[in-house]
Design an enzyme around this catalytic site. Structure first.
Site, PDB file in Angstrom:
ATOM      1  N   GLY A   1       0.838  -1.190   0.000  1.00 18.97           N
ATOM      2  CA  GLY A   1       0.000   0.000   0.000  1.00 18.97           C
ATOM      3  C   GLY A   1       0.872   1.239   0.000  1.00 18.97           C
TER       4      GLY A   1
ATOM      5  CD  GLN B   1       3.201   5.739   2.717  1.00 15.52           C
ATOM      6  OE1 GLN B   1       2.217   5.183   2.270  1.00 15.52           O
ATOM      7  NE2 GLN B   1       4.242   5.063   3.192  1.00 15.52           N
TER       8      GLN B   1
ATOM      9  CB  CYS C   1       5.007   2.067   7.343  1.00 12.17           C
ATOM     10  SG  CYS C   1       4.542   3.565   6.467  1.00 12.17           S
ATOM     11  CG  LEU C   2       6.549   0.898   1.322  1.00  8.26           C
ATOM     12  CD1 LEU C   2       5.954   1.194  -0.045  1.00  8.26           C
ATOM     13  CD2 LEU C   2       7.701  -0.082   1.209  1.00  8.26           C
TER      14      LEU C   2
ATOM     15  CG  HIS D   1      -0.643   0.997   7.235  1.00  8.00           C
ATOM     16  ND1 HIS D   1       0.327   0.581   8.118  1.00  8.00           N
ATOM     17  CD2 HIS D   1      -0.023   1.862   6.392  1.00  8.00           C
ATOM     18  CE1 HIS D   1       1.481   1.172   7.820  1.00  8.00           C
ATOM     19  NE2 HIS D   1       1.287   1.951   6.767  1.00  8.00           N
ATOM     20  CD  GLU D   2      -1.198   2.289   2.724  1.00 10.17           C
ATOM     21  OE1 GLU D   2      -0.827   3.471   2.592  1.00 10.17           O
ATOM     22  OE2 GLU D   2      -0.421   1.364   3.019  1.00 10.17           O
TER      23      GLU D   2
ATOM     24  CG  HIS E   1       0.014   6.558   5.596  1.00  5.71           C
ATOM     25  ND1 HIS E   1       1.146   7.067   6.195  1.00  5.71           N
ATOM     26  CD2 HIS E   1       0.293   5.256   5.315  1.00  5.71           C
ATOM     27  CE1 HIS E   1       2.061   6.099   6.285  1.00  5.71           C
ATOM     28  NE2 HIS E   1       1.572   4.995   5.765  1.00  5.71           N
TER      29      HIS E   1
END
Ligand code: NI
Length: 150
Positions: free
Chosen positions: A46, A51, A88-89, A130-131, A134
């Site tokens: 994701g 991000q 997480c990226l 999660h997304e 963000h």
């Protein structure tokens, strides 16, 4: 299509409340394409617009069953709970245990502005939560469970 730079923990973009996406135009399509490329290249499941430094409410998710784009997503319903590992990226090299709903129903728009609802279970529900977090400046590290974390 292009790979965009993913910002990491400490970048203020990750802590902003993102704004509603109002324009369903070629620019949005281009950014979504770039975000998918960027997510796949980074081997993530994701990626949310902040991000890549864009403070708008959209994200891409692919947990292995196909790409989904969520523009202006809202969680309508959630049920159950699951406790499991998350990464997480934007927090490279780390992971932690987070409690999430087992099932979520999300209303969102597609890249053409058409509204749809989607229900996800298990890992996909985790990815959606999660997304969507963000988009409100929330990272998984804010939500670490007492279980499984030291
Ligand atoms: Ni993340």
């Amino acid at each position: 299509m292009a790979i965009r730079q993913i910002v990491t923990k400490g970048d203020p973009a990750l802590r902003k409340i993102c704004r509603t996406q109002l324009n369903f135009d070629d620019r949005l399509a281009m950014i979504l394409d770039d975000m998918a490329d960027t997510m796949y290249e980074a081997e993530g499941v994701g990626l949310a617009a902040p991000q890549v430094g864009i403070l708008r409410r959209y994200c891409v998710v692919d947990v292995g069953d196909g790409l989904i784009e969520l523009i202006n997503p809202v969680i309508l319903e959630q049920s159950g709970s699951q406790i499991g590992p998350e990464g997480c990226l934007s927090v490279p090299g780390e992971s932690g245990t987070v409690e999430r709903p087992m099932s979520v129903t999300v209303r969102a728009q597609d890249r053409n502005g058409k509204t749809f609802t989607v229900t996800a279970e298990g890992f996909k529900a985790r990815a959606f939560c999660h997304e969507i977090d963000h988009l409100d400046g929330i990272l998984y590290i804010d939500k670490l469970s007492p279980e499984g974390n030291e």
